[in-house]
Write a protein that holds these residues in place. Structure first.
Motif, PDB file in Angstrom:
ATOM      1  N   UNK A  80       0.806  -1.246   0.022  1.00  0.00           N
ATOM      2  CA  UNK A  80      -0.077   0.002  -0.128  1.00  0.00           C
ATOM      3  C   UNK A  80       0.811   1.362   0.113  1.00  0.00           C
ATOM      4  N   UNK A  81       2.074   1.282   0.746  1.00  0.00           N
ATOM      5  CA  UNK A  81       2.809   2.485   0.425  1.00  0.00           C
ATOM      6  C   UNK A  81       3.719   2.685  -0.768  1.00  0.00           C
ATOM      7  N   UNK A 172       1.368   8.310  -1.955  1.00  0.00           N
ATOM      8  CA  UNK A 172       2.383   9.371  -2.329  1.00  0.00           C
ATOM      9  C   UNK A 172       3.415   9.590  -1.205  1.00  0.00           C
ATOM     10  N   UNK A 173       4.521   9.853  -1.696  1.00  0.00           N
ATOM     11  CA  UNK A 173       5.515  10.043  -0.982  1.00  0.00           C
ATOM     12  C   UNK A 173       5.608  11.150  -0.161  1.00  0.00           C
ATOM     13  N   UNK A 174       5.151  12.446  -0.201  1.00  0.00           N
ATOM     14  CA  UNK A 174       5.134  13.444   0.401  1.00  0.00           C
ATOM     15  C   UNK A 174       3.869  14.293   0.181  1.00  0.00           C
ATOM     16  N   UNK A 230      -0.335   8.758   2.458  1.00  0.00           N
ATOM     17  CA  UNK A 230       1.269   8.931   2.740  1.00  0.00           C
ATOM     18  C   UNK A 230       1.685   8.258   3.978  1.00  0.00           C
ATOM     19  N   UNK A 231       2.428   7.032   3.948  1.00  0.00           N
ATOM     20  CA  UNK A 231       2.888   6.017   4.921  1.00  0.00           C
ATOM     21  C   UNK A 231       4.263   6.808   5.592  1.00  0.00           C
ATOM     22  N   UNK A 232       4.034   7.177   6.661  1.00  0.00           N
ATOM     23  CA  UNK A 232       5.376   7.758   7.271  1.00  0.00           C
ATOM     24  C   UNK A 232       6.186   6.350   7.753  1.00  0.00           C
ATOM     25  N   UNK A 233       7.600   6.875   7.735  1.00  0.00           N
ATOM     26  CA  UNK A 233       8.448   5.814   8.455  1.00  0.00           C
ATOM     27  C   UNK A 233       8.741   4.630   7.388  1.00  0.00           C
ATOM     28  N   UNK A 234       8.374   4.718   6.078  1.00  0.00           N
ATOM     29  CA  UNK A 234       8.638   3.840   5.387  1.00  0.00           C
ATOM     30  C   UNK A 234       9.980   4.082   4.432  1.00  0.00           C
TER      31      UNK A 234
END
Length: 311
Positions: A80-81, A172-174, A230-234
């Motif tokens: 998903x990320x 999304x990345x950001x 937006x998945x944090x910490x990946x």
């Protein structure tokens, strides 16, 4: 104030690339309740269609298309990320009935690890279930609590448990970078939440997720809308390198105010134009295909009567 309508008017439809649109359409009709729709307008944008199967669920449009030449199949179990990940969320009035009908049909695969899951109130309090269609496209069933169902999805004894398409969610990345891109097209932030915990982990099949969820709406407030995940910490993820004919190359078709709005968007994002092309249309229309900052495909078009048909 000019009194002109916003640049982006609505998400006119979502386009899924398919290796076999007819076969996939049978699954969407039988397992998910979709029906046939009117044919979409022809397009000269990069990625010629060999076949188009237009579908409808409620008031929303989904087109299944075969590209010529065909591209790569969906690349396995994309997490998903990943910037490749993009899912369509289907609103259901009865999760048990929708899940039971889906389970009676072969070919699909679950993403969620333990069936439908109720998210905590801090994550919206919805019940959700993610899965993949027979060609790998991610989908989601989404059920609102009875006392918190948006007006657009309130039905009296609906004939089918699947009501319509609520949104297309893109990873999304950001968040800020993607919000700036979509706001430049005329969308506006409508909601924000931070989803975490074991329920989100079961839903996404992602361990210990912390997900910034940003809803981007259109002027009329009607579904479908766009969601940024937006998945944090990946680990840092490169933008998608999908070709326009790959099965994972889903397109968001955004109806724009006029040709000037399309031209302005293209000028602002010249480096994101696919193949560097915009296509003029007779009668002052235009269309263009862009990539957003994470590589997702966005098709801008000026409505003609066939585009704007509503049931």
């Amino acid at each position: 104030m000019t009194g002109r309508p916003p640049a982006a008017l609505r998400l006119a439809r979502i386009v899924l690339v398919a290796a076999d649109p007819d076969c996939l359409a049978s699954f969407y009709r039988e397992a998910l309740g979709f029906t046939a729709a009117e044919a979409p307008p022809a397009s000269d944008l990069p990625g010629a269609w060999a076949q188009v199967v237009p579908l409808r669920l409620g008031d929303q449009r989904l087109d299944l298309v075969a590209a010529s030449p065909p591209g790569r199949p969906y690349p396995g179990d994309v997490p998903g990320f990943s910037p490749l990940f993009q899912h369509c969320a289907i609103i259901v009035s009865d999760m048990a009935a929708a899940h039971a009908r889906l389970s009676a049909h072969p070919g699909w695969r679950p993403i969620s690890t333990d069936g439908p899951v109720r998210l905590p109130e801090t994550s919206g309090g919805v019940t959700a279930f993610k899965f993949r269609d027979p060609e790998g496209h991610p989908l989601e069933f989404l059920a609102f609590p009875p006392d918190a169902t948006p007006a657009a999805w309130q039905r009296t004894a609906p004939a089918d448990p699947c009501l319509g398409l609520d949104h297309s969610a893109i990873s999304v990345g950001e968040t800020a970078r993607s919000v700036a891109f979509y706001e430049s097209l005329g969308l506006r932030v409508a909601s924000r939440s931070l989803n975490t915990g074991p329920e989100q982990a079961h839903l996404d099949a992602v361990p210990n997720p912390t997900v910034e969820v940003t809803g981007l709406g259109f002027p009329d407030g009607r579904p479908p809308h766009v969601e940024l995940l937006c998945y944090r910490g990946v680990p840092s993820r490169p933008a998608s390198d999908l070709a326009v004919n790959d099965v994972a190359a889903t397109r968001l078709v955004i109806a724009m105010r006029d040709a000037d709005a399309v031209a302005t968007a293209c000028a602002a994002h010249a480096g994101r134009l696919v193949s560097g092309r915009t296509v003029p249309r007779s009668g002052g229309g235009a269309e263009a295909l862009l990539r957003d900052p994470d590589g997702h495909l966005v098709w801008l078009t000026v409505n003609r009567p066939a585009d704007d048909a509503r049931p």
